[in-house]
Design an enzyme around this catalytic site. Structure first.
Site, PDB file in Angstrom:
ATOM      1  N   THR A 192       3.458  -4.772  -8.065  1.00 31.82           N
ATOM      2  CA  THR A 192       4.339  -5.121  -9.186  1.00 31.82           C
ATOM      3  C   THR A 192       5.533  -5.920  -8.694  1.00 31.82           C
ATOM      4  O   THR A 192       5.962  -6.894  -9.314  1.00 31.82           O
ATOM      5  CB  THR A 192       4.810  -3.835  -9.886  1.00 31.82           C
ATOM      6  OG1 THR A 192       3.669  -3.071 -10.277  1.00 31.82           O
ATOM      7  CG2 THR A 192       5.678  -4.142 -11.088  1.00 31.82           C
ATOM      8  N   ASP A 218       3.287   6.874  -3.682  1.00 27.56           N
ATOM      9  CA  ASP A 218       3.051   6.587  -2.257  1.00 27.56           C
ATOM     10  C   ASP A 218       4.334   6.494  -1.441  1.00 27.56           C
ATOM     11  O   ASP A 218       4.270   6.535  -0.213  1.00 27.56           O
ATOM     12  CB  ASP A 218       2.309   5.246  -2.105  1.00 27.56           C
ATOM     13  CG  ASP A 218       0.932   5.279  -2.732  1.00 27.56           C
ATOM     14  OD1 ASP A 218       0.364   4.202  -2.977  1.00 27.56           O
ATOM     15  OD2 ASP A 218       0.428   6.390  -3.009  1.00 27.56           O
TER      16      ASP A 218
HETATM   17  O1  F6P Z   1      -0.528   3.455  -5.861  1.00 27.32           O
HETATM   18  C1  F6P Z   1      -0.657   4.748  -6.306  1.00 27.32           C
HETATM   19  C2  F6P Z   1      -2.072   5.216  -6.151  1.00 27.32           C
HETATM   20  O2  F6P Z   1      -2.188   6.499  -6.673  1.00 27.32           O
HETATM   21  C3  F6P Z   1      -2.572   5.236  -4.708  1.00 27.32           C
HETATM   22  O3  F6P Z   1      -2.100   6.342  -3.980  1.00 27.32           O
HETATM   23  C4  F6P Z   1      -4.053   5.251  -4.925  1.00 27.32           C
HETATM   24  O4  F6P Z   1      -4.761   4.775  -3.782  1.00 27.32           O
HETATM   25  C5  F6P Z   1      -4.208   4.303  -6.119  1.00 27.32           C
HETATM   26  O5  F6P Z   1      -2.985   4.364  -6.841  1.00 27.32           O
HETATM   27  C6  F6P Z   1      -5.346   4.665  -7.046  1.00 27.32           C
HETATM   28  O6  F6P Z   1      -5.438   3.591  -7.973  1.00 27.32           O
HETATM   29  P1  F6P Z   1      -6.156   3.778  -9.412  1.00 27.32           P
HETATM   30  O7  F6P Z   1      -5.298   4.698 -10.216  1.00 27.32           O
HETATM   31  O8  F6P Z   1      -6.176   2.384  -9.958  1.00 27.32           O
HETATM   32  O9  F6P Z   1      -7.506   4.378  -9.132  1.00 27.32           O
END
Ligand code: F6P
Length: 358
Positions: A114, A136
């Site tokens: 973002t 994260d």
């Molecule tokens: O960026 C946050 C996060 O939860 C990461 O820790 C994880 O790898 C990713 O998003 C998962 O992405 P999505 O919700 O698109 O599956």
């Protein structure tokens, strides 16, 4: 002084987004003659012109609400300047819709991806303010992001609960924690939950060292169970020799749905201990924000309103040495804050006998 502010939430959602939106909106109404435009589903809404003029009452009762009232989506930065099959010029559309909405400023709540697009728009001449959101905790130059502490609370509860069943069965339990680039969440949940082994992307592991840590614990400490916390982005020292793309491609060919299943099979085969996997996944991103994150998101949001009042654009809000401040978007975009293997946090874990598999 009237200001029309567009707000969007982008990337993975997390608890605290609505608390932050509330902070921006309610401080803006207090500080100046504000009108808030809610942009739907992150950058998708800006690309497609999908927005709603919000009312002050829209920001009541959302402090404790998980998720985001605006919706979110992932629109990877690497495709922003690519004309895809839909033949849409995403950057031109975003600039056009920013003007069509009559915005004086765009506020983006999001993670690393973002921030890269926010900086792109700032460089294209839009007035942009960023806010650091992600479970994260890997955004550059801020001590902490909102969403992180709530996920730490959730993940630590998972580790706590897995302890009892591991002990009952005399098993090794492998718990996979989100964080595909940086291992902050795994480090905190592992430390907070009393894990015996913590595997991070920043410290490539040697499977033999992991197995030895478990066998030593059984033999020397007479502990018949072990808890292994694995970051979803963790990889072995062998895999560390590969480029990231190569590593991901090799993983994709393997039969394991994710890294923890590979680690669990290796442990069970080498140690003979029954080994099971627990992957809380998106549970770590669900529900109401912790009190800590409600406060953090509020002070971040209100600080953003002051930046808008001062017309100090092209910035992203941050916690810097325990004080709320801001950094230029251009200095934050594209950088990841990794766990330092030499940090006090890692040293403290090693001091109490945690193995990082190295
Ligand atoms: O960026 C946050 C996060 O939860 C990461 O820790 C994880 O790898 C990713 O998003 C998962 O992405 P999505 O919700 O698109 O599956």
């Amino acid at each position: 002084m009237k200001r029309r502010i567009g707000i969007l939430t982008s990337g993975g959602d997390c608890p605290g987004l609505n608390a932050c939106i509330r902070g921006v909106a309610r401080a803006s109404y207090e500080l100046f003659d504000a009108e808030i435009v809610g942009i739907a589903d992150g950058y998708r809404g800006l690309i497609e012109g999908d927005y709603t003029v919000m009312k002050p009452e829209d920001f009541h009762g959302i402090l404790t609400l998980g998720g985001t009232i605006l919706g979110t989506s992932r629109r990877p930065y690497r495709y922003m300047r690519v004309i895809e099959d839909d033949n849409v010029d995403k950057v031109e559309n975003m600039k056009k819709n920013y003007k069509k909405m009559g915005l004086d400023c765009l506020v983006t709540l999001g993670g690393n991806g973002t921030h890269k697009t926010a900086n792109l728009l700032s460089e294209e001449g839009l007035n942009v303010i960023g806010l650091p959101k992600t479970i994260d905790n890997d955004i550059w130059a801020t001590d902490v992001t909102f969403g992180f502490h709530t996920a730490v609370d959730i993940g630590t509860d998972v580790v706590d609960r897995i302890h009892t069943t591991a002990n009952s069965h005399g098993r090794v339990m492998v718990i996979e924690i989100m964080g595909n680039k940086a291992g902050w969440l795994s480090l905190y949940c592992g430390l907070g939950g009393g894990a015996d082994v913590i595997l991070l992307p920043e410290i490539p592991y040697d499977p033999d060292k992991v197995n030895k840590a478990i066998l030593d614990r059984a033999e020397k400490q007479k502990r018949k169970f072990s808890i292994v916390v694995v970051a979803e982005g963790a990889f072995s020292q062998e895999e560390a020799k590969m480029k990231r793309k190569e590593r991901l491609a090799k993983r994709a060919e393997m039969k394991y749905p994710s890294v923890s299943y590979m680690v669990a099979e290796q442990i069970q085969q080498a140690t003979g201990f029954e080994t099971r996997v627990c992957n809380p996944g998106h549970y770590l991103r669900g529900g109401s924000p912790s009190a800590y994150d409600r406060v953090l998101a509020t002070i971040f949001g209100t600080y953003a309103a002051h930046l808008i009042k001062d017309e100090n654009y092209g910035q992203t809000v941050a916690m810097i040495g325990g004080k709320v401040g801001h950094n230029p978007l251009s200095e934050v975009a594209g950088k990841t804050k990794f766990v330092d293997p030499e940090s006090d946090l890692v040293k403290s874990a090693r001091d109490i006998g945690v193995s990082f598999g190295d």
